[in-house]
Motif scaffolding. Structure first.
Motif, short mmCIF file in Angstrom:
data_model
loop_
_atom_site.label_atom_id
_atom_site.label_comp_id
_atom_site.label_asym_id
_atom_site.label_seq_id
_atom_site.Cartn_x
_atom_site.Cartn_y
_atom_site.Cartn_z
N VAL A 69 0.84 -1.20 0.00
CA VAL A 69 0.00 0.00 0.00
C VAL A 69 0.87 1.25 0.00
CG1 VAL A 69 -1.90 -1.15 1.17
CG2 VAL A 69 -0.26 0.17 2.51
N ASN A 70 2.17 1.08 0.24
CA ASN A 70 3.03 2.26 0.32
C ASN A 70 3.49 2.72 -1.05
OD1 ASN A 70 3.18 2.60 3.23
ND2 ASN A 70 4.07 0.55 3.16
N SER A 71 3.83 4.00 -1.13
CA SER A 71 4.21 4.58 -2.41
C SER A 71 5.56 4.06 -2.84
CB SER A 71 4.26 6.09 -2.30
OG SER A 71 5.41 6.47 -1.58
N ALA A 72 5.78 4.07 -4.15
CA ALA A 72 7.06 3.67 -4.71
C ALA A 72 8.17 4.57 -4.17
CB ALA A 72 7.00 3.73 -6.24
N ILE A 73 7.86 5.84 -3.92
CA ILE A 73 8.87 6.77 -3.44
C ILE A 73 9.41 6.34 -2.09
CG2 ILE A 73 9.24 9.13 -2.56
CD1 ILE A 73 9.22 8.99 -5.54
N LEU A 74 8.51 6.11 -1.13
CA LEU A 74 9.04 5.83 0.20
C LEU A 74 9.64 4.44 0.28
CD1 LEU A 74 7.17 4.16 2.54
CD2 LEU A 74 5.71 6.10 2.17
N VAL A 75 9.10 3.50 -0.51
CA VAL A 75 9.72 2.18 -0.57
C VAL A 75 11.15 2.31 -1.11
CG1 VAL A 75 9.65 -0.02 -1.80
CG2 VAL A 75 7.56 0.90 -0.78
N ALA A 76 11.31 3.12 -2.15
CA ALA A 76 12.65 3.31 -2.74
C ALA A 76 13.59 4.00 -1.75
CB ALA A 76 12.54 4.12 -4.02
N MET A 77 13.03 4.91 -0.92
CA MET A 77 13.88 5.58 0.07
C MET A 77 14.42 4.58 1.08
SD MET A 77 11.69 9.08 0.69
CE MET A 77 12.77 9.87 1.87
N VAL A 78 13.58 3.63 1.51
CA VAL A 78 14.05 2.63 2.47
C VAL A 78 15.13 1.75 1.83
CG1 VAL A 78 13.40 0.84 4.09
CG2 VAL A 78 11.73 2.55 3.43
N TRP A 79 14.89 1.35 0.58
CA TRP A 79 15.87 0.47 -0.07
C TRP A 79 17.18 1.19 -0.32
CZ3 TRP A 79 15.55 -4.48 0.27
CH2 TRP A 79 14.30 -5.10 0.35
N ARG A 80 17.11 2.48 -0.57
CA ARG A 80 18.34 3.25 -0.73
C ARG A 80 19.15 3.22 0.57
NH1 ARG A 80 19.87 8.30 -3.52
NH2 ARG A 80 21.37 9.36 -2.19
N TRP A 81 18.43 3.31 1.66
CA TRP A 81 19.05 3.27 2.99
C TRP A 81 19.63 1.88 3.26
CZ3 TRP A 81 21.57 4.19 7.08
CH2 TRP A 81 21.17 3.95 8.40
N ILE A 82 18.89 0.83 2.85
CA ILE A 82 19.36 -0.53 3.06
C ILE A 82 20.58 -0.84 2.18
CG2 ILE A 82 18.77 -2.98 2.69
CD1 ILE A 82 15.91 -2.26 3.62
N PHE A 83 20.56 -0.36 0.94
CA PHE A 83 21.64 -0.67 0.00
C PHE A 83 22.69 0.43 -0.08
CE2 PHE A 83 18.62 -3.75 -2.03
CZ PHE A 83 19.44 -4.86 -1.92
N ASN A 84 22.82 1.25 0.96
CA ASN A 84 23.85 2.27 0.84
C ASN A 84 25.22 1.61 0.99
OD1 ASN A 84 25.28 3.16 3.47
ND2 ASN A 84 23.15 2.91 4.10
N PRO A 85 26.25 2.21 0.36
CA PRO A 85 27.52 1.52 0.17
C PRO A 85 28.35 1.36 1.44
CG PRO A 85 27.35 3.48 -1.23
CD PRO A 85 26.22 3.52 -0.27
N ASN A 86 27.95 1.99 2.55
CA ASN A 86 28.79 2.01 3.75
C ASN A 86 28.62 0.74 4.58
OD1 ASN A 86 29.67 4.82 3.33
ND2 ASN A 86 27.47 5.17 3.56
N PRO A 87 29.56 0.51 5.50
CA PRO A 87 29.43 -0.66 6.38
C PRO A 87 28.17 -0.59 7.25
CG PRO A 87 31.59 0.40 6.64
CD PRO A 87 30.80 1.26 5.75
#
Lengths: 273, 292
Positions: free
Chosen positions: B112-130
């Motif tokens: 039910v969530n928007s593509a925008i906020l889902v993408a924001m979470v995944w960006r946070w999950i897949f960020n390049p840092n340890p």
């Protein structure tokens, strides 16, 4: 008893899959509730040690998120209200009435159902510019009233309603409008509920059209606002996740309130966007 | 004409609001989009240049990249989504009615969530840092850290994974409804023959679900062709060296950042044709279905 034991592995498997699917949402809320200085941790902590509303305070103090939420409620709300009225009227006409041109009109409508929305994006932008409606609320709302999924949904539903009641009402001297208003609309409640939920969700989550049509950040709906936060608070993940959490909560609440309509809607309307 | 109006006036009144909005904001724009694709339309108007825009696209490395990325994304994501939906729905079906309702809701909630906020979470999950969650999780297995969205090799993988790692709740609901309406007699006959649960699933359930499968493949493919928000948010609109650029992302930047409306409209026409091809392919395979 033996059936429960046999089904236990299936339940475990499904629960694990469900938990994985929900995990990003959990991570979103957890990050938003972490004290700002602890958002970034090596290794990240999946179970919180400390919770705080600090990010929420920062968000509400430094961004127009409340304004964006109000804009979204207004835009999605107005579009939904008009869809309920117009789609039920058109759905009724296409389902029950006979008039010249009906088949051509309906064929035109159905033939555009698979057209990707991006195909109309640029021309709609030009039309709105010609009408002087760029960067206005009507500019975002009017194109939203043109999607025809709801007409299709209402036609399919109204077709299944018995015709006798309409005839009886006409014999009693009801006008055509009264037949629609007092017979068709009340009987269509289940379909209207599905349409309302779907339309509201669709325009609550809409992004590319408002992004292109609106310039003034004070008019942004929340999704476009979130995307600008991304630019502004690039690596301030506490702030970004809090913005996303605030945008997610209303839709999640709607889902819990109207689960049945969501599931029913998919069954009737398919997995539309 | 007036007689028709008097007789059918109400009918026209009922369809008028929807149909006029539809003509103005859908039908005309589709036609105008096709015309724009044949024009050299910049910020101000344009001249007719025939199919030249399509020639430009064929030679444009960015568009080829976008086309390739979009098709790759759609192929992997749709295959995963349809398979996951089928397997999950098949697992849910034998359970009791209350469990079915619970699981359908569970799998639909993330959607039910928007593509925008889902993408924001995944960006946070897949960020390049340890401190990125994906890196931390793989780190416990002794892998990584990976650059993910920071690397031109892994950015598209991160975008695809973000889509694949969510159970497609809509597909689960549709499959679940379809399985519920399959004829019981076939299963009873198979029971008499001593067929096991997997054999029944493989030889009865899956073939009979073919119309639903085709429908889902088409709808999910057309949706996947339109992938935009994930790329726009996760990889700042295209990633390093255009690694994640998609057709819609390129339409957006070509039109609204560079003002080349004609060229962008030609891209939209390509997208349109891709959607039509998929829809026709479905229609065809449904027809062959009837033949045997």
């Amino acid at each position: 008893m033996s059936s429960i034991r046999r089904r236990l592995p299936v339940h475990v498997l499904l629960l694990v899959a469900g938990a994985l699917s929900l995990f990003p949402l959990y991570w979103l809320f957890l990050t938003s509730l972490s004290p700002t200085q602890y958002v970034v941790r090596v290794p990240p902590e999946v179970v919180p040690r400390e919770l705080s509303v600090g990010n929420y305070q920062r968000l509400f103090e430094t961004t127009p998120i409340v304004r964006w939420l109000v804009n979204t409620v207004v835009i999605a709300g107005v579009i939904t209200a008009f869809h309920l009225l117009f789609d039920s009227m058109a759905g009724y006409a296409f389902a029950k009435r006979r008039f010249p041109g009906k088949d051509v009109m309906f064929w035109l409508i159905v033939s555009t159902l698979t057209v990707p929305a991006q195909v109309t994006l640029i021309p709609v932008f030009f039309i709105l510019r010609a009408l002087g409606l760029l960067d206005t609320y009507p500019g975002v709302i009017l194109p939203g009233l043109a999607d025809v999924f709801g007409v299709f949904l209402m036609k399919q539903f109204i077709q299944t309603l018995p015709t006798e009641l309409e005839h009886a009402a006409r014999v009693d001297g009801a006008s055509e409008w009264q037949v629609y208003r007092h017979i068709i609309v009340p009987l269509s409640r289940p379909a209207l509920a599905v349409l309302a939920i779907f339309t509201f969700q669709r325009y609550w989550n809409a992004f590319i059209f408002p992004l292109v049509i609106l310039r003034d950040p004070a008019k942004y709906p929340v999704q476009v606002g979130l995307a600008t936060l991304q630019g502004e608070f690039n690596t301030d993940y506490g702030m970004l996740m809090t913005g996303a959490a605030v945008a997610a909560l209303p839709m999640i609440a709607v889902f819990f309130a109207f689960q049945r309509q969501f599931v029913e809607g998919i069954r009737i309307g398919g997995v539309k966007g | 004409m007036t007689a028709a109006l008097r007789r059918h006036g109400w009918s026209y009144l009922f369809v008028l609001p929807t149909f006029s909005l539809f003509v103005l904001f859908t039908l005309l724009p589709v036609a105008q989009g096709l015309v724009l694709a044949l024009q050299d339309a910049r910020v101000t108007g344009g001249t007719f240049i025939g199919l030249a825009n399509f020639g430009t696209l064929a030679d444009d490395p960015a568009f080829r990249q976008a086309l390739g990325n979009t098709v790759l994304y759609a192929t992997v994501v749709v295959a995963a989504q349809v398979t996951l939906a089928l397997v999950v729905a098949s697992l849910i079906q034998p359970l009791g009615a209350r469990s079915r309702v619970f699981y359908r809701a569970l799998f639909y909630l993330p959607l039910v969530n928007s593509a925008i906020l889902v993408a924001m979470v995944w960006r946070w999950i897949f960020n390049p840092n340890p401190f990125g969650l994906a890196n931390a999780a793989l780190g416990t297995l002794g892998l990584g850290p990976f650059l993910w969205i920071g690397s031109s090799d892994q950015a598209l993988l991160a975008v695809i994974l973000s889509a694949v790692l969510t159970i497609p709740g809509g597909g689960v609901v549709l499959y679940s409804a379809a399985i519920g309406s399959l004829p019981r007699e076939l299963y009873e006959a198979a029971d008499l023959e001593g067929a096991g649960p997997f054999a029944k699933w493989r030889h009865i359930t899956v073939p009979l679900l073919r119309p639903t499968t085709l429908y889902l493949v088409v709808v999910y493919t057309i949706l996947a062709f339109q992938v935009f928000e994930r790329v726009y948010i996760m990889t700042n609109g295209g990633g390093p060296n255009n690694a994640t650029i998609t057709i819609v992302q390129l339409i957006y930047s070509t039109a609204f950042q560079f003002g080349r409306y004609g060229l962008a409209s030609a891209m939209a026409v390509v997208l349109f044709v891709m959607a039509i091809v998929v829809a026709i392919a479905q229609f065809r395979s449904l027809r062959t279905d009837v033949e045997y």
